[in-house]
Design a protein around this motif. Structure first.
Motif, PDB file in Angstrom:
ATOM      1  N   VAL A  67       0.868  -1.334  -0.113  1.00 51.82           N
ATOM      2  CA  VAL A  67      -0.039  -0.014  -0.031  1.00 51.82           C
ATOM      3  C   VAL A  67       1.014   1.119  -0.180  1.00 51.82           C
ATOM      4  CG1 VAL A  67      -1.761   1.273   1.120  1.00 51.82           C
ATOM      5  CG2 VAL A  67      -1.536  -1.184   1.141  1.00 51.82           C
ATOM      6  N   ASP A  68       0.894   1.879  -1.060  1.00 50.73           N
ATOM      7  CA  ASP A  68       1.674   3.143  -1.301  1.00 50.73           C
ATOM      8  C   ASP A  68       1.028   4.434  -0.792  1.00 50.73           C
ATOM      9  OD1 ASP A  68       3.481   5.104  -2.090  1.00 50.73           O
ATOM     10  OD2 ASP A  68       3.787   4.220  -4.294  1.00 50.73           O
ATOM     11  N   ILE A  69       1.399   4.721   0.418  1.00 55.01           N
ATOM     12  CA  ILE A  69       0.782   6.172   0.984  1.00 55.01           C
ATOM     13  C   ILE A  69       1.568   6.962   1.080  1.00 55.01           C
ATOM     14  CG2 ILE A  69      -0.199   6.879   3.224  1.00 55.01           C
ATOM     15  CD1 ILE A  69      -1.093   4.197   3.804  1.00 55.01           C
TER      16      ILE A  69
ATOM     17  N   LEU B 236      -6.942   9.921   2.971  1.00 53.48           N
ATOM     18  CA  LEU B 236      -6.975   9.171   4.356  1.00 53.48           C
ATOM     19  C   LEU B 236      -7.514  10.029   5.478  1.00 53.48           C
ATOM     20  CD1 LEU B 236      -4.091   6.852   4.079  1.00 53.48           C
ATOM     21  CD2 LEU B 236      -6.324   6.060   3.410  1.00 53.48           C
TER      22      LEU B 236
ATOM     23  N   ARG C 204       6.914   9.080   1.115  1.00 55.70           N
ATOM     24  CA  ARG C 204       6.176   7.826   1.357  1.00 55.70           C
ATOM     25  C   ARG C 204       5.942   7.137   2.854  1.00 55.70           C
ATOM     26  NH1 ARG C 204       6.543   1.880  -1.699  1.00 55.70           N
ATOM     27  NH2 ARG C 204       5.004   0.998  -0.685  1.00 55.70           N
TER      28      ARG C 204
ATOM     29  N   SER D  66      -2.487  10.113   1.292  1.00 52.83           N
ATOM     30  CA  SER D  66      -3.291   9.356   0.328  1.00 52.83           C
ATOM     31  C   SER D  66      -2.781   8.137  -0.150  1.00 52.83           C
ATOM     32  CB  SER D  66      -3.581  10.395  -0.789  1.00 52.83           C
ATOM     33  OG  SER D  66      -4.341  11.539  -0.632  1.00 52.83           O
ATOM     34  N   VAL D  67      -3.683   7.259  -0.326  1.00 53.53           N
ATOM     35  CA  VAL D  67      -3.059   5.900  -1.097  1.00 53.53           C
ATOM     36  C   VAL D  67      -3.145   6.470  -2.655  1.00 53.53           C
ATOM     37  CG1 VAL D  67      -3.731   3.523  -1.576  1.00 53.53           C
ATOM     38  CG2 VAL D  67      -4.324   4.384   0.584  1.00 53.53           C
TER      39      VAL D  67
ATOM     40  N   ASN E 105      -1.943   4.151  -5.049  1.00 58.63           N
ATOM     41  CA  ASN E 105      -1.376   3.085  -5.834  1.00 58.63           C
ATOM     42  C   ASN E 105      -2.823   1.820  -6.006  1.00 58.63           C
ATOM     43  OD1 ASN E 105      -0.877   1.835  -3.578  1.00 58.63           O
ATOM     44  ND2 ASN E 105       0.326   0.134  -4.396  1.00 58.63           N
TER      45      ASN E 105
END
Length: 123
Positions: free
Chosen positions: A23-25, A98, A121, A79-80, A82
């Motif tokens: 999960v890329d946040i 988020l 990230r 925010s995510v 990906n």
């Protein structure tokens, strides 16, 4: 997958660390916020700057209870980046912004407590 907004809900099932890494946040800065009257649930259209690598992405965010449009530009958010884009009415939401539920279940945005470079990230 349904996520619970109930603070009394038990923790989710155990996952591997690699699942979290998938999960890329990222942190971004809101460039603009517009009303989204066509949305089924009250929402704003956000344009968020994630820096030169990811660029500007759009997000539909159900944050109308705790935020005014004029207060959003310049605010940093997490925010995510990906997930696949999601069509919401006439709007293509490219990232998931988020937040946590407040005492009434309305969204409070997740953000760093001091300004950080956009595109960073979460770790």
């Amino acid at each position: 997958m349904h996520m619970s907004h109930d603070p009394a809900a038990p923790a989710a099932a155990v996952i591997a660390f690699d699942d979290f890494l998938a999960v890329d946040i990222r942190v971004g800065t809101i460039m603009s916020a517009e009303p989204f009257p066509e949305a089924r649930k009250a929402a704003f259209k956000l344009l968020i700057d994630f820096g030169p690598t990811i660029g500007h992405k759009r997000s539909s965010a159900q944050i109308t209870e705790n935020y005014a449009l004029d207060d959003l530009p310049g605010r940093q958010v997490a925010s995510v980046v990906n997930f696949p884009p999601r069509q919401i009415g006439t709007f293509m939401s490219e990232v998931l912004t988020l937040g946590f539920p407040d005492e009434n279940g309305a969204v409070v945005l997740l953000a760093p407590d001091t300004a950080v470079p956009v595109g960073g990230r979460l770790f």
